[in-house]
Design a protein around this motif. Structure first.
Motif, mmCIF file in Angstrom:
data_model
loop_
_atom_site.group_PDB
_atom_site.id
_atom_site.type_symbol
_atom_site.label_atom_id
_atom_site.label_comp_id
_atom_site.label_asym_id
_atom_site.label_seq_id
_atom_site.Cartn_x
_atom_site.Cartn_y
_atom_site.Cartn_z
ATOM 1 N N THR A 246 -0.975 -7.235 48.623
ATOM 2 C CA THR A 246 -0.322 -6.494 49.703
ATOM 3 C C THR A 246 0.273 -7.466 50.726
ATOM 4 O O THR A 246 -0.229 -8.583 50.915
ATOM 5 N N LYS B 31 -4.662 -4.760 46.113
ATOM 6 C CA LYS B 31 -4.800 -3.377 45.671
ATOM 7 C C LYS B 31 -4.923 -3.385 44.152
ATOM 8 O O LYS B 31 -4.152 -4.085 43.481
ATOM 9 N N ASP C 164 -6.277 3.067 46.172
ATOM 10 C CA ASP C 164 -7.188 1.946 46.393
ATOM 11 C C ASP C 164 -7.025 1.474 47.836
ATOM 12 O O ASP C 164 -6.030 0.870 48.191
#
Length: 281
Positions: free
Chosen positions: A168, A253, A280
């Motif tokens: 991310t 993630k 998630d």
């Protein structure tokens, strides 16, 4: 060496020999016309440069203009000034034609070599199955390997899962630590994922730079254990030294999809795993 390469080398060699011969010719026979010789040398060089960089057609045009101008000058010397036209006068006409022809051949051969080189590079890229940054298998190897794993899972009734792992805020981290450091980061994360999985599991770098795919010989319940291990290993890495004093936390993630139905394709499982990324947190 290819035929084009040999032809290019021969043309360059002939051109060098030709320059040597012209230089000696001027020294022994062109002393009386030294200024004319210097001007013609500049014209020959101009023809060579234009032909090489602009192409054969512009070279032929420049050569034609040069020959017409020089021919008019010879006629003027012969008809008006009454000077004799000797072999020396015709040498430069042949030199212009020779230079234009050789430069055009060299240019054409180099272009063909570049096209051939680009084609070979594309073919090489299509055959490469290892990611240059992380050193792990890339997306081409992934689809081939996963197809074989699905066949084995179906035949021997073995549990099979696909885990998609996404970094991310990847773009922000790359801007923060730079291109060189982001490559080190990707390599580290890849090693962290591999150390968290079993020997028979296989990791791949997928299309996006921030996405990995992990093929696991386990069911979806046990995949949660692998998730925890990956997060634990990757969270040990501190980006403070890379980010010039700014502490950055790496967040991953992970989405998992299990191969259950016989009719499911690789793309179906990839899409299922990517959808799981949304849940998630």
């Amino acid at each position: 060496m290819s035929r084009l390469g040999k032809m290019t080398d021969l043309c360059i060699m002939f051109f060098v020999i030709n320059l040597f011969c012209i230089n000696n010719f001027i020294m022994f026979f062109g002393k009386e016309n030294f200024i004319t010789s210097e001007i013609m040398i500049l014209i020959v060089l101009a023809v060579m440069i234009v032909t090489y960089f602009a192409g054969l057609i512009p070279g032929i045009i420049i050569s034609s203009i040069s020959i017409f101008t020089y021919g008019s000058f010879i006629i003027y010397q012969s008809a008006i000034l009454g000077q004799n036209v000797n072999l020396y006068s015709y040498i430069w006409i042949l030199e212009i034609l020779f230079t234009c022809g050789v430069s055009g051949i060299v240019k054409n051969n180099i272009n063909n070599l570049q096209i051939e080189n680009s084609k070979l590079r594309r073919e090489f890229q299509e055959l490469v199955t290892v990611d240059s940054v992380t050193g792990i298998d890339n997306v081409k190897a992934f689809y081939n390997e996963f197809s074989q794993c699905m066949s084995m899972s179906k035949r021997y009734k073995l549990p099979l899962c696909l885990m998609i792992i996404k970094i991310t805020h990847y773009d922000e981290i790359e801007r923060l630590i730079g291109e060189t450091k982001i490559k080190e980061l990707l390599k580290y994360i890849g090693e962290g994922i591999l150390s968290s999985s079993r020997h028979e599991d296989k990791l791949f770098a997928l299309e996006s730079k921030d996405t990995f795919g992990l093929i696991m010989w386990t069911n979806i319940e046990n995949s949660e254990v692998v998730k925890s291990r990956i997060r634990e290993n990757v969270n040990r890495f501190n980006l403070k030294t890379f980010a010039r004093g700014v502490n950055v936390v790496i967040d991953l993630k992970m989405g998992v999809a299990e191969y259950i139905k016989d009719g499911e394709s690789i793309m179906d499982l990839v899409d299922k795993a990517k959808k799981e990324l949304e849940y998630d947190v």
